[in-house]
Design an enzyme around this catalytic site. Structure first.
Site, PDB file in Angstrom:
ATOM      1  N   SER A 112      50.586  30.390 -14.510  1.00 52.63           N
ATOM      2  CA  SER A 112      49.588  30.867 -13.550  1.00 52.63           C
ATOM      3  C   SER A 112      48.642  29.761 -13.100  1.00 52.63           C
ATOM      4  O   SER A 112      49.051  28.775 -12.519  1.00 52.63           O
ATOM      5  CB  SER A 112      48.830  32.058 -14.128  1.00 52.63           C
ATOM      6  OG  SER A 112      47.993  32.641 -13.160  1.00 52.63           O
ATOM      7  N   HIS A 113      47.360  29.913 -13.414  1.00 53.49           N
ATOM      8  CA  HIS A 113      46.327  28.996 -12.939  1.00 53.49           C
ATOM      9  C   HIS A 113      46.103  27.818 -13.882  1.00 53.49           C
ATOM     10  O   HIS A 113      45.214  27.007 -13.650  1.00 53.49           O
ATOM     11  CB  HIS A 113      45.016  29.768 -12.775  1.00 53.49           C
ATOM     12  CG  HIS A 113      44.606  30.487 -14.033  1.00 53.49           C
ATOM     13  ND1 HIS A 113      45.284  31.599 -14.480  1.00 53.49           N
ATOM     14  CD2 HIS A 113      43.628  30.258 -14.929  1.00 53.49           C
ATOM     15  CE1 HIS A 113      44.726  32.021 -15.612  1.00 53.49           C
ATOM     16  NE2 HIS A 113      43.723  31.225 -15.899  1.00 53.49           N
ATOM     17  N   ASP A 276      46.271  30.215  -6.427  1.00 49.97           N
ATOM     18  CA  ASP A 276      46.444  29.490  -7.683  1.00 49.97           C
ATOM     19  C   ASP A 276      47.880  29.041  -7.880  1.00 49.97           C
ATOM     20  O   ASP A 276      48.695  29.068  -6.964  1.00 49.97           O
ATOM     21  CB  ASP A 276      45.976  30.360  -8.847  1.00 49.97           C
ATOM     22  CG  ASP A 276      46.909  31.534  -9.124  1.00 49.97           C
ATOM     23  OD1 ASP A 276      47.514  32.033  -8.154  1.00 49.97           O
ATOM     24  OD2 ASP A 276      47.047  31.941 -10.293  1.00 49.97           O
ATOM     25  N   ASP A 278      50.654  30.187  -9.350  1.00 44.69           N
ATOM     26  CA  ASP A 278      51.799  31.046  -9.061  1.00 44.69           C
ATOM     27  C   ASP A 278      51.554  32.018  -7.921  1.00 44.69           C
ATOM     28  O   ASP A 278      52.380  32.888  -7.653  1.00 44.69           O
ATOM     29  CB  ASP A 278      52.226  31.802 -10.324  1.00 44.69           C
ATOM     30  CG  ASP A 278      51.196  32.818 -10.794  1.00 44.69           C
ATOM     31  OD1 ASP A 278      49.993  32.621 -10.533  1.00 44.69           O
ATOM     32  OD2 ASP A 278      51.590  33.807 -11.439  1.00 44.69           O
ATOM     33  N   ASP A 280      49.139  34.402  -7.387  1.00 45.39           N
ATOM     34  CA  ASP A 280      48.663  35.775  -7.538  1.00 45.39           C
ATOM     35  C   ASP A 280      47.134  35.902  -7.522  1.00 45.39           C
ATOM     36  O   ASP A 280      46.620  37.022  -7.515  1.00 45.39           O
ATOM     37  CB  ASP A 280      49.238  36.427  -8.804  1.00 45.39           C
ATOM     38  CG  ASP A 280      48.833  35.735 -10.098  1.00 45.39           C
ATOM     39  OD1 ASP A 280      48.134  34.698 -10.038  1.00 45.39           O
ATOM     40  OD2 ASP A 280      49.235  36.231 -11.176  1.00 45.39           O
ATOM     41  N   ARG A 281      46.422  34.790  -7.481  1.00 46.62           N
ATOM     42  CA  ARG A 281      44.960  34.849  -7.443  1.00 46.62           C
ATOM     43  C   ARG A 281      44.453  34.312  -6.108  1.00 46.62           C
ATOM     44  O   ARG A 281      45.183  33.664  -5.365  1.00 46.62           O
ATOM     45  CB  ARG A 281      44.354  34.052  -8.591  1.00 46.62           C
ATOM     46  CG  ARG A 281      44.758  34.569  -9.954  1.00 46.62           C
ATOM     47  CD  ARG A 281      44.110  33.779 -11.080  1.00 46.62           C
ATOM     48  NE  ARG A 281      44.608  34.244 -12.362  1.00 46.62           N
ATOM     49  CZ  ARG A 281      43.858  34.403 -13.446  1.00 46.62           C
ATOM     50  NH1 ARG A 281      42.573  34.114 -13.410  1.00 46.62           N
ATOM     51  NH2 ARG A 281      44.387  34.823 -14.572  1.00 46.62           N
ATOM     52  N   GLU A 362      40.832  42.445 -10.423  1.00 41.64           N
ATOM     53  CA  GLU A 362      40.240  41.883 -11.622  1.00 41.64           C
ATOM     54  C   GLU A 362      39.233  40.821 -11.228  1.00 41.64           C
ATOM     55  O   GLU A 362      39.399  40.139 -10.207  1.00 41.64           O
ATOM     56  CB  GLU A 362      41.321  41.250 -12.508  1.00 41.64           C
ATOM     57  CG  GLU A 362      42.340  42.232 -13.020  1.00 41.64           C
ATOM     58  CD  GLU A 362      43.385  41.571 -13.917  1.00 41.64           C
ATOM     59  OE1 GLU A 362      43.847  42.243 -14.840  1.00 41.64           O
ATOM     60  OE2 GLU A 362      43.712  40.395 -13.694  1.00 41.64           O
ATOM     61  N   GLU A 363      38.225  40.645 -12.057  1.00 42.77           N
ATOM     62  CA  GLU A 363      37.181  39.666 -11.745  1.00 42.77           C
ATOM     63  C   GLU A 363      37.710  38.235 -11.746  1.00 42.77           C
ATOM     64  O   GLU A 363      37.096  37.343 -11.180  1.00 42.77           O
ATOM     65  CB  GLU A 363      36.027  39.776 -12.744  1.00 42.77           C
ATOM     66  CG  GLU A 363      36.404  39.681 -14.201  1.00 42.77           C
ATOM     67  CD  GLU A 363      36.828  38.302 -14.641  1.00 42.77           C
ATOM     68  OE1 GLU A 363      36.234  37.320 -14.145  1.00 42.77           O
ATOM     69  OE2 GLU A 363      37.750  38.204 -15.460  1.00 42.77           O
ATOM     70  N   LYS A 375      49.190  41.180  -8.865  1.00 44.93           N
ATOM     71  CA  LYS A 375      48.131  40.760  -7.961  1.00 44.93           C
ATOM     72  C   LYS A 375      48.719  39.771  -6.961  1.00 44.93           C
ATOM     73  O   LYS A 375      49.763  39.175  -7.214  1.00 44.93           O
ATOM     74  CB  LYS A 375      46.958  40.172  -8.716  1.00 44.93           C
ATOM     75  CG  LYS A 375      47.272  39.162  -9.799  1.00 44.93           C
ATOM     76  CD  LYS A 375      46.002  38.819 -10.567  1.00 44.93           C
ATOM     77  CE  LYS A 375      46.282  37.862 -11.730  1.00 44.93           C
ATOM     78  NZ  LYS A 375      46.775  38.562 -12.922  1.00 44.93           N
TER      79      LYS A 375
END
Length: 542
Positions: A112-113, A276, A278, A280-281, A362-363, A375
């Protein structure tokens, strides 16, 4: 030829909220990746001849592990693997491909990130047939299997060409290399008013999207520049690199500072965003106006009806427990349910599948909807652009209108990273031991109304998740939440979420740090962060 390879268990392969994440050097140990993949396959049933989706964010080791997975999928009886060209497949695009192809499930290779490179992080996550992350009962079974595994199955073959679109054979299995972008971009066109966004851009609206040298580059170029007509160069850092160009691909104000500085400059674009590792953010910044992820969720939910894909309204809103309560007030005004879940997108999957929620967030910069079961960073950016086009206002004006209607939840997250695990565990244990004594006590934040260790009962299957984070609630509606993160690869990360609500009649224009200062002091008083961790300030504030 299928080989059965003897192996011994590793004792550190427990998946977190988003799969197994470790340093590259850990995954490079002989048998390490294969053990985990075989453990996943051993926990699945009735997949003979079925389709598996495979891809990742392009980080270091991505291509090598894809070859291992292909060889093991063939040996274990899958009939077909759909792999993103070049091994590239964003997490939301993987979710869509699983759903659209009727695949049995998918393996997403990403951390991810987290940073990428030979000395950085790698990860493997299994997604089930609905396109979402495996639920806890599956990840628990996978972990149990990693502790007893004695062998794995693999086909002895040369590397598969994953750079050329088309099909090939690996043993009895078909490998189909697919365009990772096209189907996802087509899906976005069904949800949003692309003609209205194109008109806005052609009329002089300017935007800047930072892909952070990660997976969303090809998606962003196709959607923002080619389909929506933004000028070439609108997408920065558009080529996915194994080390993300030495970026830390986390779209927050620390790691996306270049974008933040651009958006705060005198000649800033109208709109800025980032995604990010991958995909998703997301990070949303208007000209001279940063939008917290919690506020973004609330604004998107309040205005989703302006996009064609959501014109009929929302069935419900779901947010993770640490996310601010801003979305709760939107749900109340819309007359729809609000679900508060533990952190981890898998908890939203049941609600989405049951038709109980439409938008989730999500935050930690993740928002999405029922179009996939992950996400989705680009989705959030497109919904923002659709809202801007429909309302004809800038980001700052939309935020001011939102706070005037709903009040403002001042909010920040303080991360204390790379803490010795025993110290982090001791801090949380002390907090939990002290919970009965907190209600009625007074500290810098005011009088504590209640305190608990958050537990969640899933309304669709009645499963219970306990010990999801310590909540300290004050009489004025403020909150402090303490939680250990499951997304790191070394040590522990303590996350402290600090929230203060000011209603429509209060001061809605305060500096966030100033507004939260009393609660920041209260967090230290309640948890003795300095004493347990030795850290007198957070590693990152978002």
């Amino acid at each position: 030829m299928i080989q059965t390879v003897p192996t011994t268990p590793f004792n550190d392969q427990k998946p977190g909220t988003s799969g197994l994440r470790k340093k590259v050097r850990i995954f490079q140990q002989p048998h390490y990746a294969a053990n985990f993949v075989q453990s996943v396959f051993d926990c699945l049933t009735d997949f003979e001849g079925q389709t598996l989706v495979l891809g990742g964010d392009g980080r270091y080791l991505n291509r090598e592990v894809i070859q291992i997975v292909l060889e093991m999928a063939a040996a274990n009886g899958f009939g077909r693997v759909l792999v993103g060209q070049g091994g590239i497949l964003s997490t939301p695009a993987a979710s869509h491909l699983i759903r659209a192809s009727g695949a049995f499930g998918g393996l997403v290779l990403s951390a991810s990130h987290n940073p990428g490179g030979p000395d950085e992080d790698f990860g493997i996550k299994y997604n089930v047939g609905n396109g979402g992350p495996a639920p806890e009962k599956v990840t628990d079974a996978i972990h149990a299997r990693t502790l007893t595994i004695e062998q794995y199955r693999i086909v002895e073959a040369g590397d598969v060409d994953i750079d050329t679109l088309g099909t090939s054979r690996l043993g009895d299995m078909t490998v189909e290399v697919v365009d990772p972008v096209a189907d996802y971009a087509d899906l976005m066109e069904t949800l949003f008013d692309f003609p209205a966004i194109r008109r806005m851009i052609s009329n002089g609206f300017t935007l800047s999207f930072d892909s952070m040298s990660a997976v969303t580059g090809p998606y962003a170029v196709e959607i923002f520049e080619r389909r929506l007509g933004a000028p070439k160069g609108t997408v920065r850092n558009a080529t996915p690199l194994p080390d993300f160009g030495h970026h830390h691909p986390d779209p927050n104000l620390v790691h996306a500072k270049e974008l933040y500085d651009r958006m705060m400059a005198q000649d800033a674009p109208d709109f800025g965003a980032a995604s990010d590792g991958d995909g998703d953010r997301n990070l949303i910044i208007g000209r001279h106006c940063y939008v917290t992820p919690s506020d973004s969720l609330a604004v998107l939910a309040a205005n989703a009806h302006l996009a064609p894909g959501y014109a009929s309204g929302l069935k419900g809103i779901a947010r993770s427990m640490p996310t601010s309560c801003a979305a709760d007030r939107v749900a109340e005004k819309l007359g729809i349910p609000l679900y508060e879940t533990p952190t981890g997108w898998k908890f939203f999957g049941n609600l989405l599948d049951a038709g109980m929620a439409t938008i989730c967030g999500e935050e930690s910069a993740g928002t999405g909807s029922d179009h996939v079961r992950e996400k989705d960073g680009i989705w959030a950016v497109l919904l923002w652009l659709n809202i801007l086009a429909a309302r004809g206002q800038g980001v700052a004006a939309i935020m001011a209108d939102h706070w005037a209607s709903y009040g403002r939840n001042y909010y920040a997250r303080h991360d204390y990273e790379a803490i010795a695990t025993d110290r982090a565990d001791a801090l949380m244990a002390a907090l939990r031991d002290n919970l009965p004594r907190l209600p009625g006590s007074v500290n810098s934040g005011g009088t504590i109304r209640s305190a608990d260790d958050f537990a969640y009962t899933d309304p669709t299957d009645q499963s219970v998740s306990r010990n999801q984070g310590v909540r300290v609630m004050f009489q004025d509606g403020s909150r402090i939440v303490f939680r250990l993160s499951g997304t790191g690869t070394e040590g522990a990360t303590l996350r402290v979420y600090i929230e203060r609500y000011v209603d429509q009649g209060g001061d809605l224009g305060m500096d966030t740090g100033e507004a939260l200062a009393p609660l920041i002091a209260a967090a230290q008083e309640v948890a003795d962060i300095v004493g347990f961790t030795g850290m007198d300030r957070p590693s990152v504030i978002t």
